[in-house]
Design a protein around this motif. Structure first.
Motif, PDB file in Angstrom:
ATOM      1  N   VAL A   1      25.676 -20.001  30.630  1.00 34.41           N
ATOM      2  CA  VAL A   1      25.457 -21.248  29.408  1.00 34.41           C
ATOM      3  C   VAL A   1      24.311 -21.793  28.787  1.00 34.41           C
ATOM      4  N   ASP A   2      23.479 -21.844  30.503  1.00 33.02           N
ATOM      5  CA  ASP A   2      21.896 -22.221  31.148  1.00 33.02           C
ATOM      6  C   ASP A   2      21.005 -21.852  29.298  1.00 33.02           C
ATOM      7  N   ASP A   3      21.738 -20.141  29.260  1.00 37.82           N
ATOM      8  CA  ASP A   3      21.038 -19.320  28.029  1.00 37.82           C
ATOM      9  C   ASP A   3      20.737 -19.957  26.867  1.00 37.82           C
ATOM     10  N   ILE A   4      22.200 -20.411  26.725  1.00 34.75           N
ATOM     11  CA  ILE A   4      22.679 -21.647  25.154  1.00 34.75           C
ATOM     12  C   ILE A   4      21.943 -22.090  25.334  1.00 34.75           C
ATOM     13  N   VAL A   5      21.969 -23.113  26.221  1.00 36.10           N
ATOM     14  CA  VAL A   5      21.103 -23.791  26.461  1.00 36.10           C
ATOM     15  C   VAL A   5      20.067 -24.216  26.167  1.00 36.10           C
ATOM     16  N   GLU A   6      19.043 -23.187  26.223  1.00 29.76           N
ATOM     17  CA  GLU A   6      18.178 -23.256  26.395  1.00 29.76           C
ATOM     18  C   GLU A   6      17.275 -22.333  25.395  1.00 29.76           C
ATOM     19  N   ALA A   7      18.350 -21.924  24.414  1.00 29.51           N
ATOM     20  CA  ALA A   7      17.933 -20.985  23.705  1.00 29.51           C
ATOM     21  C   ALA A   7      17.690 -22.055  22.502  1.00 29.51           C
ATOM     22  N   VAL A   8      18.655 -22.949  22.462  1.00 27.47           N
ATOM     23  CA  VAL A   8      19.350 -24.416  21.110  1.00 27.47           C
ATOM     24  C   VAL A   8      18.337 -24.816  21.497  1.00 27.47           C
ATOM     25  N   THR A   9      18.094 -25.489  22.754  1.00 27.10           N
ATOM     26  CA  THR A   9      16.907 -26.247  22.828  1.00 27.10           C
ATOM     27  C   THR A   9      15.130 -26.074  22.476  1.00 27.10           C
ATOM     28  N   SER A  10      15.160 -24.890  22.797  1.00 31.12           N
ATOM     29  CA  SER A  10      13.809 -24.193  22.430  1.00 31.12           C
ATOM     30  C   SER A  10      13.775 -24.281  20.978  1.00 31.12           C
ATOM     31  N   ASN A  11      14.829 -24.195  20.279  1.00 27.73           N
ATOM     32  CA  ASN A  11      14.685 -23.945  19.079  1.00 27.73           C
ATOM     33  C   ASN A  11      15.152 -25.097  17.846  1.00 27.73           C
ATOM     34  N   LEU A  12      14.328 -26.055  18.520  1.00 30.68           N
ATOM     35  CA  LEU A  12      15.330 -27.539  18.379  1.00 30.68           C
ATOM     36  C   LEU A  12      14.576 -27.416  16.326  1.00 30.68           C
ATOM     37  N   GLU A  13      13.275 -26.919  16.383  1.00 31.71           N
ATOM     38  CA  GLU A  13      12.855 -27.193  15.387  1.00 31.71           C
ATOM     39  C   GLU A  13      13.191 -26.658  14.161  1.00 31.71           C
ATOM     40  N   GLU A  14      13.492 -25.143  14.851  1.00 32.97           N
ATOM     41  CA  GLU A  14      14.433 -24.348  13.136  1.00 32.97           C
ATOM     42  C   GLU A  14      15.404 -24.773  12.862  1.00 32.97           C
ATOM     43  N   ILE A  15      16.216 -25.378  14.315  1.00 35.72           N
ATOM     44  CA  ILE A  15      17.660 -25.708  13.857  1.00 35.72           C
ATOM     45  C   ILE A  15      17.370 -27.382  13.306  1.00 35.72           C
ATOM     46  N   GLN A  16      16.810 -27.584  13.355  1.00 38.30           N
ATOM     47  CA  GLN A  16      16.467 -28.965  12.027  1.00 38.30           C
ATOM     48  C   GLN A  16      16.101 -28.502  10.560  1.00 38.30           C
ATOM     49  N   GLY A  17      15.196 -27.266  10.756  1.00 36.49           N
ATOM     50  CA  GLY A  17      14.784 -27.550   9.952  1.00 36.49           C
ATOM     51  C   GLY A  17      15.789 -26.335   8.958  1.00 36.49           C
ATOM     52  N   ALA A  18      16.672 -25.904   9.420  1.00 36.06           N
ATOM     53  CA  ALA A  18      17.557 -25.136   8.896  1.00 36.06           C
ATOM     54  C   ALA A  18      18.814 -26.316   8.145  1.00 36.06           C
ATOM     55  N   TYR A  19      19.142 -27.062   8.901  1.00 39.46           N
ATOM     56  CA  TYR A  19      20.101 -28.471   8.421  1.00 39.46           C
ATOM     57  C   TYR A  19      19.476 -28.777   7.190  1.00 39.46           C
ATOM     58  N   GLU A  20      18.078 -29.382   7.736  1.00 36.06           N
ATOM     59  CA  GLU A  20      17.897 -29.950   6.497  1.00 36.06           C
ATOM     60  C   GLU A  20      16.983 -29.264   4.965  1.00 36.06           C
ATOM     61  N   SER A  21      17.387 -27.347   5.541  1.00 36.45           N
ATOM     62  CA  SER A  21      17.488 -26.786   4.012  1.00 36.45           C
ATOM     63  C   SER A  21      18.046 -27.065   3.800  1.00 36.45           C
ATOM     64  N   ALA A  22      19.752 -27.093   4.747  1.00 30.22           N
ATOM     65  CA  ALA A  22      20.988 -27.047   3.857  1.00 30.22           C
ATOM     66  C   ALA A  22      21.385 -28.340   3.357  1.00 30.22           C
ATOM     67  N   VAL A  23      21.356 -29.399   3.640  1.00 31.21           N
ATOM     68  CA  VAL A  23      21.571 -30.241   2.746  1.00 31.21           C
ATOM     69  C   VAL A  23      20.756 -30.466   1.323  1.00 31.21           C
ATOM     70  N   GLU A  24      19.199 -30.086   1.768  1.00 26.86           N
ATOM     71  CA  GLU A  24      18.780 -30.653   0.662  1.00 26.86           C
ATOM     72  C   GLU A  24      19.317 -29.372  -0.945  1.00 26.86           C
ATOM     73  N   THR A  25      19.955 -27.950  -0.021  1.00 25.54           N
ATOM     74  CA  THR A  25      20.460 -26.962  -0.942  1.00 25.54           C
ATOM     75  C   THR A  25      21.697 -27.255  -1.455  1.00 25.54           C
ATOM     76  N   ALA A  26      21.922 -28.446  -0.722  1.00 25.31           N
ATOM     77  CA  ALA A  26      24.153 -29.266  -1.561  1.00 25.31           C
ATOM     78  C   ALA A  26      23.434 -29.602  -2.020  1.00 25.31           C
ATOM     79  N   ALA A  27      22.566 -30.548  -1.866  1.00 18.62           N
ATOM     80  CA  ALA A  27      22.104 -32.039  -2.904  1.00 18.62           C
ATOM     81  C   ALA A  27      21.811 -31.322  -4.658  1.00 18.62           C
ATOM     82  N   GLU A  28      21.510 -29.956  -4.337  1.00 14.68           N
ATOM     83  CA  GLU A  28      20.286 -29.314  -5.532  1.00 14.68           C
ATOM     84  C   GLU A  28      21.730 -29.304  -6.296  1.00 14.68           C
TER      85      GLU A  28
END
Length: 127
Positions: A1-28
């Motif tokens: 579980v700690d490894d998963i939390v660490e993986a998410v935390t260390s990739n937070l910017e990338e996850i946020q970027g992917a989310y924003e890209s998905a929202v933008e694509t949906a709007a388009e």
């Protein structure tokens, strides 16, 4: 579980970027009128499936329904806006699968090194 939390935390910017890209694509997708085009295309596909004598249950797609769908696609191309989005999604999926595959390999080698049961990892590899 700690490894998963660490993986998410260390990739937070990338996850946020992917989310924003998905929202933008949906709007388009919505703003371009692709919703209506896609709905019309899918309506035609479902009509082909449900009116076919070969396809008894659309929920059991593989087999006879798949052949009916293939015939429909041969005559009726999906709207370009939909294929663009699907292509982009598949490209992103392939990139993420490659990243996750490397992470799974790392976890697998750690688990093998500790002599733990790897039946779950075997199922992941089969995917």
């Amino acid at each position: 579980v700690d490894d998963i939390v660490e993986a998410v935390t260390s990739n937070l910017e990338e996850i946020q970027g992917a989310y924003e890209s998905a929202v933008e694509t949906a709007a388009e997708f919505c703003d371009s009128g692709c919703v209506d085009q896609t709905a019309d295309f899918l309506d035609g596909l479902l009509d082909s499936l449900t009116s076919s004598k070969k396809c008894k249950k659309v929920t059991e797609f593989c087999g006879k329904c798949q052949k009916v769908a293939a015939l429909h696609f041969a005559v009726n191309a999906p709207p370009c806006c939909l294929t663009d989005i699907v292509d982009d999604a598949l490209e992103e999926f392939d990139a993420r699968r490659a990243e996750i595959g490397a992470y799974v390999d790392t976890v697998k080698s750690e688990v093998h090194g500790k002599g733990k049961n790897t039946s779950v990892l075997s199922k992941v590899e089969q995917q």
